[in-house]
Design a protein around this motif. Sequence first.
Motif, PDB file in Angstrom:
ATOM      1  N   ARG A 180      -3.575  -2.451   8.840  1.00  0.00           N
ATOM      2  CA  ARG A 180      -4.332  -3.111   7.771  1.00  0.00           C
ATOM      3  C   ARG A 180      -3.658  -4.418   7.405  1.00  0.00           C
ATOM      4  O   ARG A 180      -2.450  -4.562   7.552  1.00  0.00           O
ATOM      5  CB  ARG A 180      -4.405  -2.211   6.522  1.00  0.00           C
TER       6      ARG A 180
ATOM      7  N   ASP B  94      -2.177   5.773   2.527  1.00  0.00           N
ATOM      8  CA  ASP B  94      -3.374   4.937   2.724  1.00  0.00           C
ATOM      9  C   ASP B  94      -3.525   4.473   4.164  1.00  0.00           C
ATOM     10  O   ASP B  94      -4.498   3.801   4.504  1.00  0.00           O
ATOM     11  CB  ASP B  94      -3.307   3.689   1.838  1.00  0.00           C
TER      12      ASP B  94
ATOM     13  N   ASP C 100      -9.319  -6.058   9.026  1.00  0.00           N
ATOM     14  CA  ASP C 100      -8.392  -5.042   9.536  1.00  0.00           C
ATOM     15  C   ASP C 100      -8.577  -4.709  11.015  1.00  0.00           C
ATOM     16  O   ASP C 100      -8.047  -3.704  11.497  1.00  0.00           O
ATOM     17  CB  ASP C 100      -8.472  -3.754   8.705  1.00  0.00           C
TER      18      ASP C 100
ATOM     19  N   CYS D 184       0.860  -1.174   0.000  1.00  0.00           N
ATOM     20  CA  CYS D 184       0.000   0.000   0.000  1.00  0.00           C
ATOM     21  C   CYS D 184       0.901   1.230   0.000  1.00  0.00           C
ATOM     22  O   CYS D 184       2.122   1.123  -0.022  1.00  0.00           O
ATOM     23  CB  CYS D 184      -0.948   0.013   1.197  1.00  0.00           C
ATOM     24  N   HIS D 185       0.282   2.363   0.033  1.00  0.00           N
ATOM     25  CA  HIS D 185       1.012   3.624   0.086  1.00  0.00           C
ATOM     26  C   HIS D 185       0.885   4.189   1.497  1.00  0.00           C
ATOM     27  O   HIS D 185      -0.149   4.000   2.151  1.00  0.00           O
ATOM     28  CB  HIS D 185       0.419   4.606  -0.940  1.00  0.00           C
TER      29      HIS D 185
ATOM     30  N   PHE E 218      -2.907  -7.431   4.469  1.00  0.00           N
ATOM     31  CA  PHE E 218      -2.777  -7.574   3.018  1.00  0.00           C
ATOM     32  C   PHE E 218      -2.476  -9.017   2.653  1.00  0.00           C
ATOM     33  O   PHE E 218      -1.614  -9.653   3.258  1.00  0.00           O
ATOM     34  CB  PHE E 218      -1.643  -6.677   2.496  1.00  0.00           C
TER      35      PHE E 218
END
Length: 108
Positions: free
Chosen positions: A14, A7, A55, A3-4, A16
Amino acid sequence: MLCHLADLDDGEARGFEVPGLKAKVIVVRREGRVHGWRDLCPHYAGGTPMAWKRDAYLNGARTHLACHAHGAWFDIETGACVQGPCLGKRLTRVPLRLDKDGGIHLDR
Ligand code: FES
């Protein structure tokens, strides 16, 4: 790229999916630093996913990673269990790399 940085708010975690990995990678941003952990609670051999919904990796006060199965809490920076049934165990760190544009990557 997972992700960035933009984000992920500070104090947010979060999960992933990563091709080739059985468990998700949890990315936590805290006090400007980013930490990566396998989504595998060490309470039972083999590990258990920790979130009760997407999450939901942090405790209510957002001070620790939490396993919602039996209430273990883990230090966000060291992965050590600080409360609950797996004291003395720790999460498995996932090395992360931040690129110059703020992209967060697995460092492998
Ligand atoms: S499986 Fe995580 S505390 Fe039991």
